[in-house]
Scaffold this motif. Structure first.
Motif, PDB file in Angstrom:
ATOM      1  N   VAL A  24      -0.834   0.384  -9.705  1.00  0.00           N
ATOM      2  CA  VAL A  24       0.046  -0.144  -8.675  1.00  0.00           C
ATOM      3  C   VAL A  24      -0.333  -1.611  -8.506  1.00  0.00           C
ATOM      4  O   VAL A  24      -1.514  -1.935  -8.408  1.00  0.00           O
ATOM      5  CB  VAL A  24      -0.168   0.585  -7.334  1.00  0.00           C
ATOM      6  CG1 VAL A  24       0.814   0.080  -6.281  1.00  0.00           C
ATOM      7  CG2 VAL A  24      -0.046   2.084  -7.514  1.00  0.00           C
ATOM      8  N   THR A  25       0.649  -2.503  -8.506  1.00  0.00           N
ATOM      9  CA  THR A  25       0.334  -3.920  -8.297  1.00  0.00           C
ATOM     10  C   THR A  25       1.307  -4.542  -7.299  1.00  0.00           C
ATOM     11  O   THR A  25       2.381  -4.005  -7.052  1.00  0.00           O
ATOM     12  CB  THR A  25       0.431  -4.738  -9.609  1.00  0.00           C
ATOM     13  OG1 THR A  25       1.703  -4.485 -10.194  1.00  0.00           O
ATOM     14  CG2 THR A  25      -0.661  -4.373 -10.583  1.00  0.00           C
ATOM     15  N   ASN A  26       0.885  -5.658  -6.748  1.00  0.00           N
ATOM     16  CA  ASN A  26       1.762  -6.453  -5.893  1.00  0.00           C
ATOM     17  C   ASN A  26       2.395  -7.520  -6.763  1.00  0.00           C
ATOM     18  O   ASN A  26       1.702  -8.359  -7.313  1.00  0.00           O
ATOM     19  CB  ASN A  26       0.946  -7.134  -4.789  1.00  0.00           C
ATOM     20  CG  ASN A  26       0.450  -6.114  -3.769  1.00  0.00           C
ATOM     21  OD1 ASN A  26       1.148  -5.178  -3.429  1.00  0.00           O
ATOM     22  ND2 ASN A  26      -0.769  -6.323  -3.287  1.00  0.00           N
ATOM     23  N   ASP A  60      -2.817   3.060  -3.624  1.00  0.00           N
ATOM     24  CA  ASP A  60      -3.139   1.817  -4.349  1.00  0.00           C
ATOM     25  C   ASP A  60      -4.361   1.949  -5.245  1.00  0.00           C
ATOM     26  O   ASP A  60      -4.572   1.127  -6.141  1.00  0.00           O
ATOM     27  CB  ASP A  60      -3.393   0.678  -3.350  1.00  0.00           C
ATOM     28  CG  ASP A  60      -2.097  -0.012  -2.941  1.00  0.00           C
ATOM     29  OD1 ASP A  60      -1.022   0.471  -3.353  1.00  0.00           O
ATOM     30  OD2 ASP A  60      -2.165  -1.020  -2.219  1.00  0.00           O
TER      31      ASP A  60
HETATM   32  C1  LIG Z   1      -1.066  -5.282  -2.083  1.00  0.00           C
HETATM   33  O1  LIG Z   1      -1.100  -6.133  -0.957  1.00  0.00           O
HETATM   34  C2  LIG Z   1      -1.469  -5.458   0.240  1.00  0.00           C
HETATM   35  C3  LIG Z   1      -1.313  -6.443   1.372  1.00  0.00           C
HETATM   36  O2  LIG Z   1      -1.951  -7.637   1.079  1.00  0.00           O
HETATM   37  C4  LIG Z   1      -2.902  -4.946   0.100  1.00  0.00           C
HETATM   38  O3  LIG Z   1      -3.301  -4.259   1.268  1.00  0.00           O
HETATM   39  C5  LIG Z   1      -2.970  -3.984  -1.067  1.00  0.00           C
HETATM   40  O4  LIG Z   1      -4.295  -3.555  -1.290  1.00  0.00           O
HETATM   41  C6  LIG Z   1      -2.441  -4.642  -2.320  1.00  0.00           C
HETATM   42  N1  LIG Z   1      -2.344  -3.625  -3.362  1.00  0.00           N
HETATM   43  C7  LIG Z   1      -2.761  -3.805  -4.608  1.00  0.00           C
HETATM   44  C8  LIG Z   1      -2.607  -2.653  -5.535  1.00  0.00           C
HETATM   45  O5  LIG Z   1      -3.245  -4.845  -5.001  1.00  0.00           O
END
Ligand SMILES: *[C@@H]1O[C@H](CO)[C@@H](O)[C@H](O)[C@H]1NC(C)=O
Ligand SMILES: Cc1cc2nc3c(=O)[nH]c(=O)nc-3n(C[C@H](O)[C@H](O)[C@H](O)COP(=O)(O)OP(=O)(O)OC[C@H]3O[C@@H](n4cnc5c(N)ncnc54)[C@H](O)[C@@H]3O)c2cc1C
Ligand SMILES: *[C@@H]1O[C@H](CO)[C@@H](O)[C@H](O)[C@H]1NC(C)=O
Ligand SMILES: *[C@@H]1O[C@H](CO)[C@@H](O)[C@H](O)[C@H]1NC(C)=O
Ligand SMILES: *[C@@H]1O[C@H](CO)[C@@H](O)[C@H](O)[C@H]1NC(C)=O
Ligand SMILES: *[C@@H]1O[C@H](CO)[C@@H](O)[C@H](O)[C@H]1NC(C)=O
Ligand SMILES: *[C@@H]1O[C@H](CO)[C@@H](O)[C@H](O)[C@H]1NC(C)=O
Ligand SMILES: *[C@@H]1O[C@H](CO)[C@@H](O)[C@H](O)[C@H]1NC(C)=O
Length: 534
Positions: free
Chosen positions: A293-295, A400
């Motif tokens: 999972v990525t942002n 995540d």
């Molecule tokens: C995505 O961003 C959110 C908010 O900053 C953070 O809590 C989360 O851990 C991030 N997820 C990943 C997979 O990096």
């Protein structure tokens, strides 16, 4: 309450307990005494025997242990850890553990997913025999073979082979810190199993200590036991001291690459195509997928990212041709390809940065920090349809900390029959999929992550093997069953054996009954003999 029958029961339980255990406080002393009396050579205890009173005890216990979930203070610790310095020490340890009736856990590389090599959830007191100091490797290039000791890592084996020849290799794990004893005895796959088969498929001889404390080679142990130790899983049949392995030929130049695709980059279609291509393409090519999972930085939204990590046993121009013909959807380009030596490709696949020198393999440094984790495995025999992938991603995105790894089979894996070794996941298997959750903030996240992975596993049921739902024994998963233990007997855990071994389980039980009928070698998921009393 005071009936004679009840009294009789009490007495018999008491008698059983008193013959079956020695007072824990005395065990370390009695054990060292026994070792001294029985060992042909003196044993330097000051460097090989650790009780909780020694300041180094915790660091020795934690040294190679990989899963922080099994190092929590609440779990029972061993009475002591013995780290043999030569083969004969292992023999006498078996004799003495048997005599003192202390339960023994065997550790080589410490990578057991459920910590079974250093924790017992079902009985105490227990000790650990840790083979980390038995790590000799003798490579014989002229003969295409090597003798490898139990505690050597697969990374050290790669290094020692490459030191002598740039065109020899060995098929084993992607991660380079796996103990050769535990790894190979459960099968052992990596980035070249499609071409060469498993590590266990390339073992030609072994030395083990059996339940009577004898050292046996292939000839002395016989073909049944030699079959069982090449895939039947660790901790059931004896203590592996050495493997003799057959080296394989690798080209002087190989090619590695990583191509990353998010869902928005046609991700779904490419995974769908991969399922059809990766298990059927040229054996020289293995393309794994790592799913996370990525942002997404551009769109500010969460997505799924699939990394296609490939190893081709040949040069980039040939690889590019092959991909253009079979898998143009991935869009592999010359720029993505790195031509390198086999040894460096092993570092690449393990995830080391490209500036890392091969010597890192000698220091048992993993490419990633240790964490808490839980993992489960499945074997997929039918292509998962695109619509189903959509819903898989949705559920995957709920955590995540989730990672999924897809490992293509086919090639040599399909050409070896299901019963040649105990490892049964052969022809007809398209790929192995592994679900992992890893976290670093301890107990706080345990429940959330464990719940997620169990739900995710349930949701995969329609797409994976069934009757039995197969699992890889080296990805040990206690959710599949735990052998029950009480002071009078062991109870086999339901269908566990068939999940790991399919019908080979029956032969494994027969071998176990013949070579260790008293069930000396045992743990939560070991193979039990037919008569399971103790
Ligand atoms: C995505 O961003 C959110 C908010 O900053 C953070 O809590 C989360 O851990 C991030 N997820 C990943 C997979 O990096
Ligand atoms: C980070 C990580 C990456 C991995 N990557 C891969 C991979 O790429 N490919 C793959 O196939 N697997 C992989 N595995 C799984 C690995 O193959 C198994 O965990 C394997 O059992 C590890 O062996 P070990 O000696 O390191 O483990 P240990 O924990 O020491 O032992 C594992 C089991 O074998 C028993 N055992 C240990 N030593 C002996 C011995 N001398 N004789 C008899 N039994 C023994 C133990 O009691 C235990 O039950 C990975 C595991 C981890 C944690
Ligand atoms: C452990 O402690 C004992 C008793 O104090 C000592 O004799 C022994 O040398 C110590 N062993 C190690 C490995 O430090
Ligand atoms: C080469 O390997 C074979 C097969 O294991 C063995 O029988 C033979 O003794 C080895 N030869 C040498 C010179 O070590
Ligand atoms: C793999 O590469 C080798 C060496 O280039 C070649 O001979 C072989 O045909 C290729 N394909 C397979 C399936 O091994
Ligand atoms: C190593 O990786 C870096 C960053 O990804 C890249 O810039 C560099 O060219 C690579 N070096 C080699 C030798 O491939
Ligand atoms: C694998 O199975 C398929 C389908 O059942 C069969 O056609 C093929 O011959 C088998 N391959 C091998 C090597 O046994
Ligand atoms: C131990 O388990 C066996 C098998 O389940 C059972 O028959 C027996 O009564 C149990 N013994 C004790 C002491 O609980």
């Amino acid at each position: 309450m005071g009936s004679p029958r009840f009294l009789l029961l009490l007495i018999s339980v008491f008698v059983l307990l008193s013959v079956s255990s020695t007072s824990p406080a005395l065990i370390p002393e009695l054990f060292t005494q026994c070792l001294e009396e029985n060992s042909p050579n003196p044993i330097p205890f000051s460097t090989s025997f650790f009780t909780p009173q020694n300041s180094s005890f915790i660091s020795v216990l934690e040294s190679t242990a990989q899963n922080l979930r099994y190092l929590m203070p609440s779990l029972t610790k061993p009475e002591f850890i013995f780290t043999p310095l030569e083969d004969s020490h292992v023999q006498v340890a078996v004799v003495c553990a048997k005599k003192l009736k202390i339960h023994m856990r065997i550790r080589s590389g410490g990578h057991d997913y459920e910590g079974l090599s250093y924790v017992s959830l079902i009985e105490k007191p227990f000790m650990i025999i840790d083979l980390a100091k038995l790590r000799d490797i003798q490579v014989d290039i002229a003969n295409n073979t090597a003798w490898v000791q139990a505690g050597a890592t697969n990374g050290e084996v790669y290094y020692r082979i490459s030191e002598k020849s740039p065109v020899h290799g060995f098929p084993a794990g992607v991660c380079t810190t796996l103990g050769m004893a535990g790894h190979v005895t459960g099968g052992g796959y990596g980035a070249t199993h499609r071409k060469y088969g498993l590590s266990a498929d390339n073992v030609i001889d072994a030395r083990i200590v059996d339940a009577q404390g004898n050292i046996l080679d292939r000839h002395a142990m016989g073909e049944d036991l030699f079959w069982a130790i090449r895939g039947g899983g660790g901790g059931s049949f004896g203590i592996i001291l050495w493997w003799q392995i057959k080296l394989v030929r690798v080209p002087p130049t190989v090619t590695v690459f990583t191509v990353t695709k998010t869902l928005e980059q046609n991700g779904n279609k490419i995974v769908h195509k991969w399922q059809q291509v990766a298990p059927n393409i040229d054996d020289n090519l293995t393309i794994l997928i790592q799913t996370r999972v990525t942002n997404s930085s551009t769109q500010g939204m969460r997505t799924i990212t699939n990394s296609y990590i490939g190893l081709y046993l040949g040069r980039a121009d040939m690889l590019l041709q092959l991909m253009k013909q079979n898998f143009p959807e991935l869009g592999l380009t010359k720029k993505d390809c790195l031509e390198t030596s086999w040894i460096k490709s092993m570092l690449y696949m393990a995830g080391f940065p490209n500036t890392t020198s091969p010597e890192v393999l000698l220091h048992v440094t993993p490419a990633f920090p240790k964490g808490f984790f839980k993992a489960k495995s499945d074997f997929i025999r039918q292509v998962i349809p695109e619509t189903a992938l959509d819903s898989i991603w949705k559920r995957f995105m709920q955590d995540d900390a989730a990672i999924m790894v897809w490992v293509p089979y086919g090639g040599m894996m399909s050409r070896i029959s299901e019963s040649t070794t105990p490892f049964p996941h052969r022809n007809g298997t398209l790929f192995l999929s592994q679900y992992i959750v890893r976290w670093f903030d301890g107990e706080k996240s345990t429940k959330k992550n464990m719940n997620w992975i169990r739900r995710f596993y349930d949701s995969m049921t329609p797409y994976v093997s069934s009757f039995p739902r197969e699992a890889y024994v080296n990805y040990r998963d206690l959710d599949l069953g735990i052998n029950q233990f009480n002071k009078t007997s062991f109870l086999r855990s339901g269908t566990l054996g068939f999940k790991y071994f399919k019908d080979n389980f029956i032969r494994l039980v027969k071998v176990k009954s013949k070579v260790d009928s008293s069930n000396f070698f045992r743990h939560e998921q070991s193979i039990l003999p037919l008569q399971v009393g103790i």
